[in-house]
Write an enzyme that holds these catalytic residues in place. Structure first.
Site, mmCIF file in Angstrom:
data_model
loop_
_atom_site.group_PDB
_atom_site.id
_atom_site.type_symbol
_atom_site.label_atom_id
_atom_site.label_comp_id
_atom_site.label_asym_id
_atom_site.label_seq_id
_atom_site.Cartn_x
_atom_site.Cartn_y
_atom_site.Cartn_z
ATOM 1 N N TYR A 1 2.917 1.709 2.402
ATOM 2 C CA TYR A 1 3.000 2.092 0.983
ATOM 3 C C TYR A 1 1.733 1.658 0.259
ATOM 4 O O TYR A 1 1.079 2.459 -0.422
ATOM 5 C CB TYR A 1 4.231 1.455 0.324
ATOM 6 C CG TYR A 1 4.175 1.530 -1.182
ATOM 7 C CD1 TYR A 1 4.420 2.725 -1.846
ATOM 8 C CD2 TYR A 1 3.849 0.408 -1.944
ATOM 9 C CE1 TYR A 1 4.345 2.805 -3.228
ATOM 10 C CE2 TYR A 1 3.778 0.476 -3.326
ATOM 11 C CZ TYR A 1 4.023 1.676 -3.962
ATOM 12 O OH TYR A 1 3.932 1.745 -5.332
ATOM 13 N N LYS B 1 17.422 3.202 -8.356
ATOM 14 C CA LYS B 1 16.488 2.760 -7.319
ATOM 15 C C LYS B 1 17.134 1.900 -6.236
ATOM 16 O O LYS B 1 16.491 1.565 -5.243
ATOM 17 C CB LYS B 1 15.325 1.994 -7.956
ATOM 18 C CG LYS B 1 14.381 2.894 -8.746
ATOM 19 C CD LYS B 1 13.363 2.092 -9.561
ATOM 20 C CE LYS B 1 12.394 1.315 -8.703
ATOM 21 N NZ LYS B 1 11.449 2.185 -7.957
#
Length: 334
Positions: free
Chosen positions: A141, A180
């Site tokens: 990421y 989330k």
């Protein structure tokens, strides 16, 4: 004039849409992937002109057939933000190639492009300044964000046709992150832990830090939206900017602020950290082996460059920001 916001139903994207609405701007094309359907709630209180599925948007961008005229800016917040997702093929396509295609299109059309980078590019460093030698991402990421930032640096040397700004978000918390799951902020999880169990958990000692003493630069999503709009107002500014408060505060402080804000809503008095620990309202759990060597125990944005760009607003500290966030959660999620 039309504004495009990608990731518009997500956490930061929906807050940018809301901030634009507060200025009276509603000619907004919201781009997202609503396969996780509950995200629609983040847009339900916002005013937009049109919704476009992310995959259709990407196709139209790549074929240069978007039907909108006079696009004023693109706020690109659509990305996979799961730092524990190790699917490199997906991450590089979703975070790197998608962003690169958007950059090329915006430069061809001379449209300002403001995008989400991340403090994850710094890895376990102790200095968080926008310099190449300080950037050592720990996961794919962080690497996907790092790699695109390098593209921008090269393009800036070659010359840009329109504004491009990358924001290295630090630890963002605030309204509209409820979809989330495990990637929501610690403040979000602490709120629900306290409401359900009457106490919150923090990691114990690790990496030379005592119980709950690991620190982060916690920044309110309200401030994040304000900074995005500041650069929208200043299209002459381009570059990569840290977006944090410039303060590093302990998880202990975050937990205490969350518990005390919940207690205040119950009509109970504020307690010190020592009292909260003694009363077992804050508890410490062993540091997970899976995170050892992959965990940032300290972050603190160097916001010198942001200030030099003219941004003068003060940022919420943890107590003030968490007070506002807990009030919002009590009104909207409890």
């Amino acid at each position: 004039m039309t504004i495009i916001v990608t990731g518009a139903a997500g956490f930061i994207g929906s807050n940018i849409v809301k901030a634009l609405n507060q200025r009276g701007i509603t000619d907004i094309v919201a781009v997202d992937n609503l396969s996780k359907g509950e995200k629609f709630k983040n847009l339900a209180e916002c005013e937009i002109a049109h919704y476009l599925d992310k995959h259709e948007f990407i196709r139209q961008v790549r074929e240069h057939i978007l039907p909108y005229q006079n696009i004023e800016a693109v706020f690109h917040q659509g990305a996979c933000s799961d730092t524990m997702n190790y699917d490199g093929l997906y991450m590089m396509d979703n975070n790197y190639q998608y962003t690169l295609d958007l950059l090329d299109w915006c430069q061809d059309e001379r449209i300002p492009f403001l995008y989400a980078s991340s403090a994850a590019v710094y890895g376990k460093g102790e200095i968080f300044r926008e310099e190449r030698e300080l950037e050592k991402p720990l996961n794919v990421y962080g690497y996907s964000k790092f790699l695109f930032d390098q593209v921008l640096r090269r393009r800036m040397k070659e010359g840009l046709t329109a504004q491009v700004v990358g924001f290295r978000y630090f630890n963002v918390y605030g309204q509209h992150e409820q979809h989330k799951g495990r990637m929501a902020s610690v403040a979000f999880h602490h709120f629900h832990q306290y409401r359900e169990h009457g106490y919150v958990n923090l990691f114990g000692s690790n990496d030379g830090y005592g119980n709950g003493e690991q620190t982060r630069d916690f920044v309110s999503v309200e401030d994040v939206a304000k900074v995005n709009l500041y650069f929208f107002d200043h299209p002459e500014l381009s570059g990569i900017y840290n977006l944090g408060t410039g303060r590093s505060q302990q998880f202990n402080e975050l937990a205490a602020a969350t518990v005390n804000a919940c207690r205040a809503a119950e009509g109970k008095p504020e307690m010190s950290l020592k009292e909260l620990v003694e009363e077992e309202l804050i508890r410490y759990i062993p540091f997970p082996n899976a995170l050892k060597g992959k965990y940032q125990s300290f972050t603190q944005a160097d916001i010198t460059k942001l200030r030099e760009a003219g941004y003068k607003e003060e940022f919420f500290d943890v107590k003030a920001g968490i007070d506002r966030y807990v009030k919002w959660m009590l009104e909207n999620l409890a």
